[in-house]
Design a protein around this motif. Sequence first.
Motif, short mmCIF file in Angstrom:
data_model
loop_
_atom_site.label_atom_id
_atom_site.label_comp_id
_atom_site.label_asym_id
_atom_site.label_seq_id
_atom_site.Cartn_x
_atom_site.Cartn_y
_atom_site.Cartn_z
N ARG A 1 33.72 82.12 56.49
CA ARG A 1 34.67 83.70 57.33
C ARG A 1 36.46 84.03 57.31
N LYS B 1 35.65 85.39 54.17
CA LYS B 1 35.60 86.94 54.30
C LYS B 1 36.74 87.35 54.46
N ASP B 2 37.31 87.58 55.65
CA ASP B 2 38.52 88.15 55.70
C ASP B 2 40.13 87.50 55.14
N PRO C 1 41.18 88.88 53.27
CA PRO C 1 41.93 90.01 51.91
C PRO C 1 42.25 90.82 53.07
N LYS C 2 42.02 91.10 54.55
CA LYS C 2 42.77 91.98 54.84
C LYS C 2 44.01 91.39 55.79
N LEU C 3 44.51 90.05 55.64
CA LEU C 3 45.81 90.02 55.99
C LEU C 3 46.67 90.45 54.73
N PRO D 1 47.21 92.96 52.72
CA PRO D 1 46.20 94.59 52.13
C PRO D 1 47.47 95.04 51.52
N ASP E 1 45.18 93.91 44.78
CA ASP E 1 45.18 95.46 44.18
C ASP E 1 46.23 95.19 42.98
N THR F 1 40.50 84.55 45.60
CA THR F 1 40.09 86.28 45.98
C THR F 1 40.03 87.27 44.73
N HIS G 1 37.88 89.85 43.07
CA HIS G 1 38.25 91.41 43.31
C HIS G 1 38.44 91.69 41.32
#
Length: 120
Positions: A5, A8-9, A11-13, A15, A19, A70, A74
């Motif tokens: 979990r 999965k989460d 990259p949201k930490l 943002p 990239d 990650t 990506h």
Amino acid sequence: MLEERFKKDFPKLFPGAIDVLVRLNIKPNWLTTLGVVLAAVAGFLFAFGLFVYGGLAVLVSGLCDMFDGTLARHSGDDSLFGTFYDSVMDRYAEQLWLTLFAKAPEITLFDFRELQRPLQ
């Protein structure tokens, strides 16, 4: 379970950070190597009694370790070698800073003036 979990989460930490790394063409194995180097630096900082700086170096080393997988997913650079390299280097990184942290009292109590005395 929790680890999946978190992966999965994760990259949201941060943002956009992944990239930016992809756009800069940073390779995941470079982050892995940087993490190991920072772990070694942390170990030496611990060994010489600089515990706050050592802790910060361990923290940044851990962030490199979290970002490399990650980033690999990506950027499309994930490979069997990268997975193996990351796993092995993680163990080396842990061993480096933990061993030197354990040696800290020994090293900080050593009197370096003894090295400057002429041999008799």
